[in-house]
Design an enzyme around this catalytic site. Structure first.
Site, PDB file in Angstrom:
ATOM      1  N   SER A 102       0.811  -1.215   0.000  1.00  0.00           N
ATOM      2  CA  SER A 102       0.000   0.000   0.000  1.00  0.00           C
ATOM      3  C   SER A 102       0.850   1.274   0.000  1.00  0.00           C
ATOM      4  CB  SER A 102      -0.953  -0.030   1.193  1.00  0.00           C
ATOM      5  OG  SER A 102      -1.895   0.998   1.140  1.00  0.00           O
ATOM      6  N   ASP A 241      -2.601   6.200  -3.558  1.00  0.00           N
ATOM      7  CA  ASP A 241      -1.454   5.603  -2.880  1.00  0.00           C
ATOM      8  C   ASP A 241      -0.899   4.471  -3.734  1.00  0.00           C
ATOM      9  OD1 ASP A 241      -3.553   3.843  -2.448  1.00  0.00           O
ATOM     10  OD2 ASP A 241      -2.833   3.218  -0.480  1.00  0.00           O
ATOM     11  N   ASP A 243      -1.150   1.262  -3.979  1.00  0.00           N
ATOM     12  CA  ASP A 243      -2.015   0.254  -4.602  1.00  0.00           C
ATOM     13  C   ASP A 243      -3.361   0.834  -5.018  1.00  0.00           C
ATOM     14  OD1 ASP A 243      -3.008   0.537  -2.003  1.00  0.00           O
ATOM     15  OD2 ASP A 243      -3.565  -1.568  -1.827  1.00  0.00           O
ATOM     16  N   ASP A 245      -5.950   2.189  -3.565  1.00  0.00           N
ATOM     17  CA  ASP A 245      -7.237   1.968  -2.904  1.00  0.00           C
ATOM     18  C   ASP A 245      -7.616   3.139  -1.999  1.00  0.00           C
ATOM     19  OD1 ASP A 245      -5.460   1.569  -0.820  1.00  0.00           O
ATOM     20  OD2 ASP A 245      -6.282  -0.380  -0.205  1.00  0.00           O
TER      21      ASP A 245
END
Length: 445
Positions: A102, A241, A243, A245
């Site tokens: 992340s 960010d 990833d 999400d």
């Protein structure tokens, strides 16, 4: 039960240390694969990743684990976490895997698991897999080991799905948008989606090299986006960010807008349109009291959960709510996705901006937040929150805040950090109590 591998958002840590070695990743693949081998059909797992240097290594190790127990593997390459969730469901896979840490630096990595319905696994499922990781695997006979193949059109499928959430009667023509993809998983799909809707896209963080993910870019480092918005006189800035999400927004004056303000905007717009389900919104204990007061004024209840978007999703599913999220920018829109989706959330914000015909700074500030301060204290081990002096500092702070504020101290589920947050009417008092607790934690740690 104490967890050895899984935290609040899958397995995460520094690569080649602890639980994030190729050997452990292979065992995770074997354990998770065996857990989802149900029925007589040919079983399949879909694996995506972000742009970290270690992604190739972890992808290969997981593939070896899954195929060794008889599960076929579909590889989609660098893709946002929500895209992996969506593709897992749409391609009828038995399991989805996202290789990502992340917003963490590139030296970290992680493994997130999704069930066939596209939702993150329950605590019970994760615990069952945990138990199996350290047990000898049941390997498939040589003639039934799995196959692995790559899918080349996965990015196009996700772009099409994301665009379908944007109102058909609207376009982004004439809108200048700075888009920061954090050199992460959305570096291709997010700019293409906005461009196809007519936006003038000014890209940031779209040149990953394996080591620069989240490096002074992305939703946790908005200063770069702020500077670019001001420099280009953009209408709005969007930051994802690593990833993709989560979403943080910067308005046309360079002010950062967090997830609480975005939830307020999206929820109030949905309520006016008659599409808000359950007459409520789900957020975590970290969300500002100002959000709760704003929603209450709109006749909308705020339901709080522990920190973690998975707990937000669980509460949304249990209560039939379609909007939830976190102050950090995880916005979960259940009508469109099974997990936080930064791109889809951005499209809803952009739709509201276009329809309002207002500048971003007027539209995006929905309420005045109460003074809130969050600080992190890194620790090397032990239980600093169990220290008597830390407990005393916390008790004193709670007395001082009394009925005019609140205090939240917790251990991070993804990093070796103690997070100390205070909120109240008196900004000076908030700062004082946070500093005192942080100092006590530092000494104990």
């Amino acid at each position: 039960m104490a967890r050895k591998y899984f935290g609040t958002d899958g397995i995460r840590g520094r690569t080649n240390e602890g639980a994030l070695t190729p050997e452990t990743a292979m065992r995770v693949g074997q354990a998770a694969g065996a857990h989802f081998l149900r029925g007589s059909h040919r079983h399949r797992v879909l694996i995506g990743k972000d742009t970290r240097l270690s992604g190739y290594m972890m992808e290969s190790a997981l593939t070896a684990g899954f195929t060794s127990v008889g599960m076929d593997v579909t590889l989609v390459g660098p893709m946002p976490t929500p895209a992996v969730a969506m593709l897992t469901r749409s391609m009828r896979a038995d399991l989805g895997v996202m290789i990502s840490a992340s917003h963490n630096p590139y030296v970290d990595n992680g493994i997130k698991l999704f069930g066939p319905d596209g939702y993150k696994l329950s605590d019970d499922a994760e615990l069952a897999i945990e138990k199996a990781i350290d047990l000898p695997p049941t390997l498939a006979p040589a003639e039934t080991i799995g196959r692995a193949r790559r899918v080349d059109d996965a990015q196009g499928r996700y772009i099409s799905t994301a665009k379908s959430t944007f109102p058909d009667h609207l376009r982004l023509d004439g809108l200048r948008i700075v888009l920061d993809c954090a050199n992460g998983a959305a570096y291709k799909v997010a700019p293409d989606a906005l461009w196809e809707l007519g936006a003038d896209v000014i890209p940031l963080g779209v040149s990953p090299n394996g080591c620069n993910i989240n490096d002074k870019v992305g939703s946790t480092h908005p200063a770069t986006l702020v500077a670019k918005v001001k420099e280009t006189r953009a209408d709005i800035g969007l930051a994802l960010d690593g990833d993709a999400d989560r979403l943080i927004v910067v308005d046309d004056r360079g002010e950062v807008v967090d997830g609480d303000q975005l939830m307020a905007l999206i929820a109030s717009s949905a309520a006016k349109a008659g599409t808000l389900k359950g007459d409520g919104v789900v957020a975590t204990v970290m969300s500002n009291l100002g959000l709760e007061r704003f929603l209450w004024g709109q006749g909308i209840a705020l339901h709080r959960t522990p920190v973690g978007d998975r707990y937000v999703v669980e509460a949304m599913r249990a209560g039939g709510y379609n909007i939830g999220g976190e102050q950090s920018g995880h916005i979960v829109l259940a009508d469109y996705a099974t997990t936080g989706d930064g791109l889809i959330a951005a499209l809803q914000v952009l739709a509201a901006l276009v329809e309002s015909e207002k500048p971003a700074h007027e539209l995006l500030k929905q309420f005045d937040p109460l003074p809130q301060l969050l600080k992190n204290v890194r620790f090397a081990g032990g239980q600093p929150l169990e220290d008597d002096k830390v407990k005393a500092a916390i008790a004193d702070a709670e007395k001082e805040l009394g009925g005019i504020g609140r205090l939240l101290i917790r251990k991070s589920g993804t990093e070796p950090l103690i997070r100390v947050m205070a909120e109240g009417e008196d900004e000076a008092l908030v700062g004082q109590v946070v500093d005192r607790i942080c100092e006590a934690v530092r000494k104990a740690a």
